[in-house]
Scaffold this active site. Structure first.
Site, PDB file in Angstrom:
ATOM      1  N   LYS A 277       0.829  -1.214   0.000  1.00  0.00           N
ATOM      2  CA  LYS A 277       0.000   0.000   0.000  1.00  0.00           C
ATOM      3  C   LYS A 277       0.859   1.258   0.000  1.00  0.00           C
ATOM      4  O   LYS A 277       0.391   2.349  -0.337  1.00  0.00           O
ATOM      5  CB  LYS A 277      -0.980  -0.009   1.171  1.00  0.00           C
ATOM      6  CG  LYS A 277      -0.388  -0.231   2.551  1.00  0.00           C
ATOM      7  CD  LYS A 277       0.227   1.012   3.168  1.00  0.00           C
ATOM      8  CE  LYS A 277       0.862   0.697   4.502  1.00  0.00           C
ATOM      9  NZ  LYS A 277       1.575   1.840   5.092  1.00  0.00           N
ATOM     10  N   GLU A 365       8.855   4.400   2.951  1.00  0.00           N
ATOM     11  CA  GLU A 365       9.010   2.990   2.594  1.00  0.00           C
ATOM     12  C   GLU A 365       8.479   2.677   1.202  1.00  0.00           C
ATOM     13  O   GLU A 365       8.910   1.720   0.555  1.00  0.00           O
ATOM     14  CB  GLU A 365       8.333   2.090   3.628  1.00  0.00           C
ATOM     15  CG  GLU A 365       9.042   2.024   4.975  1.00  0.00           C
ATOM     16  CD  GLU A 365      10.361   1.258   4.926  1.00  0.00           C
ATOM     17  OE1 GLU A 365      10.758   0.814   3.837  1.00  0.00           O
ATOM     18  OE2 GLU A 365      11.001   1.125   5.986  1.00  0.00           O
TER      19      GLU A 365
END
Length: 415
Positions: A277, A365
């Site tokens: 995600k 990330e």
């Protein structure tokens, strides 16, 4: 039970009856409950019959009967319900960042002794002396049963659970360096959401490769901003482990009235949902940064969930996991939440900042994860245009406007 212990029991009942409804007051109440419990279980054999005293002495545990009685009195309305009313344990949190602080607080709210491992001695001193994390979430007071140490070996001693709250890309080398002072029988619950870029692995596989031995692992993921956990806002996440009892242990250690934890054995789905995600959230930030409306964002989130689902199934995960907290739930948080670093990265890219400028000040990330996601898509023979477009923008192959055109001008098809 003699009269003095009857008085203690009455005090306990009074505490039970006075449990506040306001979540922000629960930590103080919960600490009072355990403070009274500590007094009880430290009171030698008071209240035991002669026969019970002999039995307790023979077992070298003079407090066993009292502890059993006390633990049995946990009120059904305790934070997290009766299932969380287990014995006090030592929980070690690796990392003194925002999410590590939030995990430490969840465990401390349940009365556990929590040790945070941090590298900065000044940060440790602030936590120990002033009950403040001097670097993260500085507005919040920490509970007194949270301490900090810069000595990892000492911190790890007698731990019942390790909460791993370190950046994904640093994790394998850190574990390899420190594996000799990490007990191999204690579960490591990772909260890092990412794929390990160097070897293109799921983080769990990279962790085991670094440890070079079997180790119980669990993975916690879901829509959870650290600041909102600290405020006591109701939050729900999921924890996965191949052996369900490891996930259940984490669930009981950390669940409280403002933190509800579900369990699953789908370690692949939970890791992929939490990691994949992130590049999608960068795309959501680009949509926000370009000033596009809710039509665009809704379409983006729906089609992103479809791509998440495809990749999860192809990699061996369960589609139901992606429809839950670690998939759709986490994507919703990062797509719409102002505290999302990945979403903010997308907005900053649209404004013209370079990726190097953005990464100089924060960990995102989604940037390293995007390339691994495309690698997995190629290996599985999947199209996944949103993932590929996000990767191209992140790496400067497309501008955000070109990405918009590329997605909207694709060949038409059915849903």
């Amino acid at each position: 039970m003699d009269s003095s212990n009857a008085q203690i029991k009455a005090k306990a009942q009074k505490l039970i009856d006075s449990k506040p409804a306001d979540p922000s007051r629960l930590p103080e109440w919960w600490a009072s409950w355990h403070a009274l419990g500590d007094c009880v279980t430290a009171s030698s054999t008071s209240g035991l019959s002669a026969e019970q005293e002999d039995e307790a002495a023979a077992s070298s545990n003079a407090n066993a009967h009292w502890k059993g009685w006390w633990n049995s009195q946990g009120p059904p309305e305790l934070p997290g319900g009766p299932e969380t009313a287990q014995k006090k344990s030592k929980i070690v949190v690796w990392g003194g960042g925002a999410f590590g602080t939030a995990m430490a607080t969840c465990a401390a709210r349940n009365g556990h002794d929590v040790v945070m491992y941090v590298r900065d001695q000044a940060q440790a001193d602030s936590i120990n002396n002033f009950h403040k994390n001097s670097k993260y979430l500085t507005d919040f007071d920490l509970l007194p049963n949270i301490t900090a140490s810069t000595d990892l070996k000492t911190a790890n001693e007698n731990a019942s659970l390790f909460m791993h709250c370190l950046p994904c890309q640093l994790t394998p080398k850190w574990l390899e360096t420190n594996r000799d002072i990490i007990p191999e029988n204690v579960c490591i619950c990772s909260t890092a959401k990412g794929l390990y870029v160097e070897t293109r692995q799921l983080l769990g596989d990279a962790m085991l490769a670094a440890l070079k031995r079997p180790q119980p692992l669990a993975f916690l993921s879901g829509p959870s901003f650290a600041a909102e956990i600290m405020k006591g806002d109701p939050t729900a996440v999921v924890v996965a482990s191949e052996k369900l009892y490891h996930a259940s242990a984490v669930q009981k250690y950390l669940s409280c009235e403002c933190m509800r934890i579900y369990v699953t054995q789908d370690v692949v789905g939970v890791q992929l949902g939490g990691a994949l995600k992130n590049p999608l959230a960068i795309g959501a930030g680009m949509i926000e940064g370009m000033g596009l409306g809710i039509n665009t964002m809704s379409a983006f989130v729906a089609r992103s969930c479809n791509e998440l689902n495809q990749l999860c199934i192809a990699m061996g995960g369960d589609a139901r996991t992606i429809s839950g907290l670690s998939g759709v739930g986490d994507l919703m948080l990062t797509a719409f939440g102002n505290l999302s670093r990945n979403r903010t990265c997308g907005m900053r890219l649209v404004k013209g900042e370079s990726l190097s400028e953005i990464l100089a000040s924060t960990t995102v990330e989604g940037v390293p994860t995007a390339g691994v996601a495309v690698y997995y898509a190629d290996r599985c023979g999947l199209d996944l245009p949103i993932f590929r477009t996000a990767f191209d923008v992140i790496n400067g192959r497309l501008t955000p406007k070109e990405a918009r055109a590329a997605l909207m001008n694709r060949p038409l098809g059915k849903e």
